[in-house]
Motif scaffolding. Structure first.
Motif, short mmCIF file in Angstrom:
data_model
loop_
_atom_site.label_atom_id
_atom_site.label_comp_id
_atom_site.label_asym_id
_atom_site.label_seq_id
_atom_site.Cartn_x
_atom_site.Cartn_y
_atom_site.Cartn_z
N PRO A 131 3.00 52.48 91.28
CA PRO A 131 3.19 51.66 90.10
C PRO A 131 3.62 50.32 90.50
CG PRO A 131 4.87 53.58 90.25
CD PRO A 131 3.80 53.90 91.18
N ILE A 132 3.98 50.05 91.44
CA ILE A 132 4.36 48.65 92.07
C ILE A 132 2.75 48.03 91.94
CG2 ILE A 132 5.20 47.12 93.75
CD1 ILE A 132 7.39 49.33 94.15
N ALA A 133 1.97 48.74 92.75
CA ALA A 133 0.59 48.00 92.89
C ALA A 133 -0.05 47.96 91.74
CB ALA A 133 -0.20 48.89 93.77
N MET A 134 0.17 48.64 90.77
CA MET A 134 -0.44 48.60 89.27
C MET A 134 0.25 47.40 88.50
SD MET A 134 -0.37 52.57 87.96
CE MET A 134 -0.98 52.31 86.45
N MET A 135 1.48 47.32 88.85
CA MET A 135 2.11 45.85 88.03
C MET A 135 1.63 44.72 88.72
SD MET A 135 6.24 47.48 87.97
CE MET A 135 6.73 46.12 86.82
N ILE A 136 1.47 44.55 90.09
CA ILE A 136 0.88 43.59 90.79
C ILE A 136 -0.62 43.28 90.06
CG2 ILE A 136 -0.12 42.67 92.94
CD1 ILE A 136 2.99 42.46 92.56
N ALA A 137 -1.27 44.50 89.99
CA ALA A 137 -2.69 44.26 89.57
C ALA A 137 -2.86 43.78 88.06
CB ALA A 137 -3.43 45.67 89.52
N LYS A 233 -4.68 56.58 84.54
CA LYS A 233 -4.80 55.00 84.50
C LYS A 233 -5.55 54.32 85.36
CE LYS A 233 -3.40 51.39 81.70
NZ LYS A 233 -3.77 51.29 80.26
N ILE A 234 -5.05 54.28 86.70
CA ILE A 234 -5.66 53.52 87.67
C ILE A 234 -7.26 53.93 87.93
CG2 ILE A 234 -6.09 53.19 90.02
CD1 ILE A 234 -2.94 53.67 90.48
N TYR A 235 -7.56 55.38 87.73
CA TYR A 235 -8.89 55.73 87.71
C TYR A 235 -9.86 55.28 86.73
CZ TYR A 235 -12.62 59.01 87.36
OH TYR A 235 -14.02 59.72 87.38
N GLU A 236 -9.27 55.17 85.64
CA GLU A 236 -9.95 54.65 84.31
C GLU A 236 -10.06 53.07 84.34
OE1 GLU A 236 -8.34 57.87 80.91
OE2 GLU A 236 -7.56 56.07 81.08
N LYS A 237 -9.08 52.28 84.66
CA LYS A 237 -9.24 50.97 84.76
C LYS A 237 -10.18 50.46 85.90
CE LYS A 237 -6.59 47.94 83.31
NZ LYS A 237 -5.61 46.81 82.85
N ALA A 238 -9.99 51.23 87.03
CA ALA A 238 -11.01 50.76 88.27
C ALA A 238 -12.35 50.97 88.07
CB ALA A 238 -10.52 51.90 89.34
N GLU A 239 -12.98 51.31 86.83
CA GLU A 239 -14.26 51.55 86.47
C GLU A 239 -14.79 50.10 86.25
OE1 GLU A 239 -16.54 54.26 86.48
OE2 GLU A 239 -14.92 55.35 87.33
N ASP A 241 -12.22 47.03 86.34
CA ASP A 241 -11.25 46.24 86.79
C ASP A 241 -11.23 46.13 88.32
OD1 ASP A 241 -8.66 44.94 87.63
OD2 ASP A 241 -8.22 45.03 85.48
N ASN A 242 -11.66 44.97 88.91
CA ASN A 242 -11.51 44.84 90.36
C ASN A 242 -10.24 44.86 90.97
OD1 ASN A 242 -14.35 44.43 90.61
ND2 ASN A 242 -14.18 42.19 90.29
N ASN A 243 -9.18 44.56 90.48
CA ASN A 243 -7.95 44.56 90.93
C ASN A 243 -7.31 46.12 91.07
OD1 ASN A 243 -7.47 41.70 91.15
ND2 ASN A 243 -7.23 41.73 89.02
N TYR A 244 -7.67 46.90 89.94
CA TYR A 244 -7.35 48.30 90.20
C TYR A 244 -8.42 49.11 90.84
CZ TYR A 244 -3.93 48.52 86.47
OH TYR A 244 -2.65 48.60 85.68
N ARG A 245 -9.46 48.53 90.96
CA ARG A 245 -10.31 49.16 92.14
C ARG A 245 -9.88 48.71 93.49
NH1 ARG A 245 -14.94 46.63 90.84
NH2 ARG A 245 -15.20 48.17 89.10
N ASP A 246 -9.27 47.67 93.81
CA ASP A 246 -8.67 47.45 95.06
C ASP A 246 -7.67 48.52 95.41
OD1 ASP A 246 -10.15 45.32 95.62
OD2 ASP A 246 -8.57 43.60 95.02
N ILE A 247 -6.62 48.67 94.40
CA ILE A 247 -5.73 49.81 94.64
C ILE A 247 -6.29 51.27 95.05
CG2 ILE A 247 -4.07 51.17 93.47
CD1 ILE A 247 -3.50 48.93 91.64
N ILE A 248 -7.49 51.50 94.43
CA ILE A 248 -8.08 52.88 94.63
C ILE A 248 -8.49 52.86 96.26
CG2 ILE A 248 -10.25 54.13 94.52
CD1 ILE A 248 -8.36 55.00 92.69
#
Length: 324
Positions: A131-137, A233-239, A241-248
């Motif tokens: 979740p910290i990575a999500m907040m940064i994204a 949430k990460i899975y769906e947004k990574a489709e 959103d590049n910043n969420y894709r970075d997390i994956i």
């Protein structure tokens, strides 16, 4: 005489003319009646065909609805069989220590779920870094910071544990956000985590806002269900959103492979481990043919817990893909 003949002729002509008209009228009437009868028959034929078409269409719809219901019932039956299989296998693995495990499994395509103590709080350990990575994204998405934004190391950022920055950072050193994200997720670096946390708000409030599940009074505790919701949430947004894709992508490159991805293909497991005292955890998105989310938290089982996480992960992988 001649005049008389003309009179007779005119009289005969008029009679013939009237007869001709009658015949014409009769013929026209006959034709009109025939046409009316033909049109009526055609109309009835069209109506009959229309009724047949409506009836046929209705039958097709009814059959399609029956087939849809049958398919749903079949899917439910298959889902129940999978849940029963997972439940049985997990029980065999954990034995009489079920209370020491928290599991949340979610099949992304079907919505199928298996849970065990999924609403019980476990110490998040390093899984809190997700979740910290999500907040940064989110901050990157909102242009509040950039990947190149420099964050300065301060003495208060110092933390024990493993990581790239341990023993090689000094007061005043600066690192770009993207590098700190990498250290935090790939290497589980606690110093990088402390540095990133300075630019975000309350992590617990963020988790609550996304999951609507509160863990008030428990410091750094989280439930398996909460982590599952965050990963979804990460899975769906990574489709998109590049910043969420970075997390994956960072989670796909983590350095520890002794749990979720120990016995299944490593290249499809985007995960984050966590260890703290008597807690051993691993959470992730498994990008198999049927992608799914799996969060496993343990307490008081230590090394046995690590191995059991790997075994549970393998069982769920096989059942999800119909290999077991």
């Amino acid at each position: 005489m001649k005049h008389k003949k003309n009179g007779t002729y005119n009289k005969d002509y008029k009679q013939n003319d009237r007869s001709y008209r009658k015949i014409v009228i009769i013929l026209i009437s006959t034709i009109m009646i025939s046409l009316s009868v033909s049109l009526l028959c055609f109309s009835k034929q069209v109506d009959t065909q229309g009724e047949e078409n409506v009836e046929e269409h209705s039958n097709l719809n009814e059959e399609a609805e029956k087939e849809s219901i049958r398919k749903k019932e079949e899917d439910i039956e298959i889902s129940m069989q999978k849940i029963n299989k997972i439940s049985k296998k997990v029980s065999e693995i954990v034995g009489d220590k079920k209370e020491s495990y928290g599991i949340f499994y979610y099949d992304i395509n079907s919505g199928l779920q298996y849970t065990l103590n999924s609403d019980v709080g476990f110490h998040a350990a390093s899984t809190i870094k997700v979740p910290i990575a999500m907040m940064i994204a989110d901050k990157l998405d909102n242009n509040e910071i950039t990947k190149d934004t420099k964050i300065k190391y301060e003495e208060s950022d110092n933390c024990d544990g493993a990581g790239e920055l341990q023993g090689r950072v000094s007061k005043g050193d600066e690192f770009p956000v993207i590098d700190l994200l990498k250290y935090m997720i790939e290497d589980s670096d606690n110093i990088a985590t402390s540095m990133l946390k300075k630019s975000i708000g309350s992590v617990s409030s963020y988790i609550y806002n996304l999951t609507e599940i509160s863990m008030i009074g428990e410091s750094n505790f989280i439930t398996p269900r909460q982590s599952g919701i965050l990963l979804k949430k990460i899975y769906e947004k990574a489709e998109e959103d590049n910043n969420y894709r970075d997390i994956i992508n960072l989670m796909l490159k983590t350095n520890t492979h002794d749990r979720l991805d120990k016995k299944i293909p490593k290249n499809m497991v985007a995960h984050k481990i966590g260890d703290y005292e008597n807690y051993v955890n691993d959470i992730g998105v498994i990008y198999s043919e049927r992608p799914y989310i799996l969060c496993i938290y343990t307490k008081d089982v230590m090394e046995e817990g690590r191995e059991n996480i790997a075994d549970i992960s393998k069982v769920i992988y096989d059942i999800t893909l119909d290999k077991l």
